[in-house]
Design an enzyme around this catalytic site. Structure first.
Site, PDB file in Angstrom:
ATOM      1  N   GLY A 184      49.416 -22.265  49.069  1.00 24.08           N
ATOM      2  CA  GLY A 184      49.775 -20.919  48.602  1.00 24.08           C
ATOM      3  C   GLY A 184      50.923 -21.047  47.624  1.00 24.08           C
ATOM      4  O   GLY A 184      51.657 -22.027  47.658  1.00 24.08           O
ATOM      5  N   THR A 185      51.046 -20.072  46.739  1.00 25.63           N
ATOM      6  CA  THR A 185      52.047 -20.244  45.688  1.00 25.63           C
ATOM      7  C   THR A 185      53.199 -19.237  45.697  1.00 25.63           C
ATOM      8  O   THR A 185      54.098 -19.399  46.501  1.00 25.63           O
ATOM      9  CB  THR A 185      51.347 -20.348  44.326  1.00 25.63           C
ATOM     10  OG1 THR A 185      50.373 -19.326  44.244  1.00 25.63           O
ATOM     11  CG2 THR A 185      50.669 -21.684  44.183  1.00 25.63           C
ATOM     12  N   THR A 186      53.183 -18.202  44.871  1.00 23.54           N
ATOM     13  CA  THR A 186      54.435 -17.468  44.669  1.00 23.54           C
ATOM     14  C   THR A 186      54.550 -16.167  45.479  1.00 23.54           C
ATOM     15  O   THR A 186      53.616 -15.373  45.521  1.00 23.54           O
ATOM     16  CB  THR A 186      54.606 -17.136  43.175  1.00 23.54           C
ATOM     17  OG1 THR A 186      54.330 -18.316  42.449  1.00 23.54           O
ATOM     18  CG2 THR A 186      56.002 -16.651  42.877  1.00 23.54           C
TER      19      THR A 186
END
Lengths: 248, 270
Positions: free
Chosen positions: B40-42
């Site tokens: 998962g990122t931001t």
């Protein structure tokens, strides 16, 4: 060497059952009624902190009468069972029936194996998406389960309350009407208990049970499983809302 | 049945530790080659007058591949708190699920909500128990936020993989695009904004992160996939509906098209 007296199993079971029944009969009553949009729980309970009615899972709740420490341990066990099952499988796999079975097993084992049976009676209720899917299970101290419909009364004056509800209960009531009915039923049960106590003490042998006797809102604990809420359907009715509903 | 334990995690640890994320033995896996799994990122979060807003983009990546374009990374953990996740998606989702049950379990057993600090500390201890996996490359870093009913303010907490808990003031961002999102937040965030402005700042910050970080997804107007945006205030958790987000996103894109912030390269100026 002294031999213990022989006591027949029938006698042991009977004594235990009498003991448990007496304990339960001393307590105040709880009424569970189905209404149009859910299931209502009404308990005569002066305490704000020691609950007789509790949430178990998304659409499952628990009501109990009898000894607090005993039904509290059963309640905690139920929450743990439900949360563990919901976590390891899925939330929809936690069912009222499964929980009622687990309680029946536990109560049955305690009744036969422990010298002192639990002095409790429980209702496990699960609200469905329509009234026909609602489930109510009544569990007694010896582990027997009964599948109930419409209403259940437990505790001190359960017989009188059941009689009252048999005459007055109608399916598909709105919540305020169902609440009033349950409160009247508890009041009727209470009036009879007080009258019979008066009879025994011979102070007023002609006293009629007063059906209009009511119970102050602060003596009641009320909660609902409302099928119109989202996910966690259990909701306690606050004291202000309760006195509003009862005054209307 | 042990009376007195109101923590679901502690109960599982005694009763069935194999169900816990930390209860699994990873064996002697070499720590040098992390396995290829979705990340998962931001996530961005900020305070506004009356609560907090948290938002996350919808992309999960596996190396250079987009593993998912519609993953959700911001979750309600109870009525008054939410968590956003960055890092190994599988482990993070499991920790979130356990954390949600943990909070609800406590509430049901004790009859009261855990304090916001209590919730933040519980999450820290769950991360701490995941440290062995983090060392093997399966790190999870959440961002936690909620409304503190005792003091009636919104609060934000960030974490590190060892379970360190840090309270953030104003705003914060985590994940691969966080550097760019944080820059955007610094410029756009203002104290005592209202909820609507906070939502548009969150969308803007994610847009900037997606602009410069390949692992962060921007709003996908073609497919109608928008960031998950949630607000927590004294009325509890509320996910901002896509129908509410769409005009905000369209306005943002129009602004960026006309404004110098949306520099279009050589020949792009007209």
């Amino acid at each position: 060497m002294s031999m213990p007296f022989y006591v027949s199993p029938e006698q042991i079971i009977k004594d235990k059952a009498d003991y448990a029944r007496k304990g339960i009969a001393r307590g105040r009553s709880v009424v569970v009624v189905q209404y149009k949009n859910g299931i209502a729980f009404v308990a005569e309970n002066p305490s704000r902190a020691l609950h007789k009615i509790s949430e178990i899972y998304d659409c499952i709740a628990f009501a109990a009468v009898g000894k607090y420490n005993e039904f509290e341990s059963l309640r905690v066990a139920g929450v743990r069972l439900a949360d563990t099952r919901g976590y390891s499988y899925d939330r929809q796999d936690v069912t009222g029936r499964g929980l009622a079975n687990a309680y029946a097993q536990t109560l049955g084992t305690i009744f036969t194996e422990n010298p002192k049976p639990f002095e409790v009676e429980l209702v496990v209720a699960e609200v469905g998406s329509v009234a026909a899917q609602d489930q109510m299970y009544r569990l007694t101290f010896d582990g027997s389960v009964a599948d109930e419909h419409g209403f259940v009364a437990m505790g001190g004056s359960a017989d009188r309350i059941t009689e009252f509800l048999k005459q007055a209960y109608a399916p598909d009531l709105e919540f305020p009407a169902a609440l009033k009915l349950a409160v009247e039923a508890i009041a009727a049960g209470k009036a009879e208990t007080q009258a019979s106590e008066a009879d025994e003490s011979k102070t007023n042998p002609s006293a009629e049970p007063n059906p209009s006797a009511s119970i102050a809102p602060e003596m009641l604990e009320v909660a609902v499983l409302d099928r119109n809420r989202s996910r966690r359907l259990f909701q306690r009715i606050t004291a202000e809302r309760l006195s509003e509903l009862l005054r209307a | 049945m042990t009376p007195g334990v109101s923590s679901f995690t502690d109960f599982l640890r005694m009763h069935d530790p194999s169900l816990l994320p930390s209860g699994r033995s990873m064996g002697s896996m070499p720590s040098t080659s992390p396995i290829d799994v979705p990340h998962g990122t931001t996530i961005v979060a900020m305070k506004y007058a009356g609560g907090i807003v948290m938002a996350g983009d919808r992309r999960a990546t596996m190396g250079n591949v987009i593993a998912s374009r519609d993953i959700e990374k911001v979750f309600a953990t109870d009525e008054f708190s939410c968590v956003g996740i960055a890092g190994t998606a599988g482990v993070a989702l499991e920790i979130v699920r356990l954390f949600q049950v943990e909070l609800e379990h406590y509430e049901k057993i004790e009859g009261v909500l855990l304090s916001l600090d209590g919730k933040a500390n519980r999450l820290a201890s769950m991360l701490r128990s995941n440290l062995t996996m983090a060392m093997q490359g399966l790190a999870v870093v959440p961002l936690f936020g909620g409304f503190d009913l005792a003091t009636q303010v919104g609060r934000i907490f960030s974490y590190d993989v060892t379970g360190g808990r840090y309270e953030e003031y104003d705003h914060h961002s985590i994940g691969s695009g966080s550097m760019f999102a944080r820059g955007a937040l610094k410029k756009m965030w203002q104290p005592d904004m209202d909820q609507a402005s906070a939502v548009s700042v969150a969308i803007g910050a994610l847009y900037d992160a997606a602009d410069d970080d390949s692992a962060t997804g921007g709003p996908d107007l073609t497919r109608g996939i928008y960031p998950v945006v949630a607000a927590v205030d004294d009325n509890g958790y509320r996910r901002i509906d896509d129908t509410e987000l769409e005009p905000v996103i369209r306005t943002l894109i129009t602004d960026r098209t006309t404004d110098s912030g949306g520099y279009r390269g050589v020949g792009g100026h007209s």
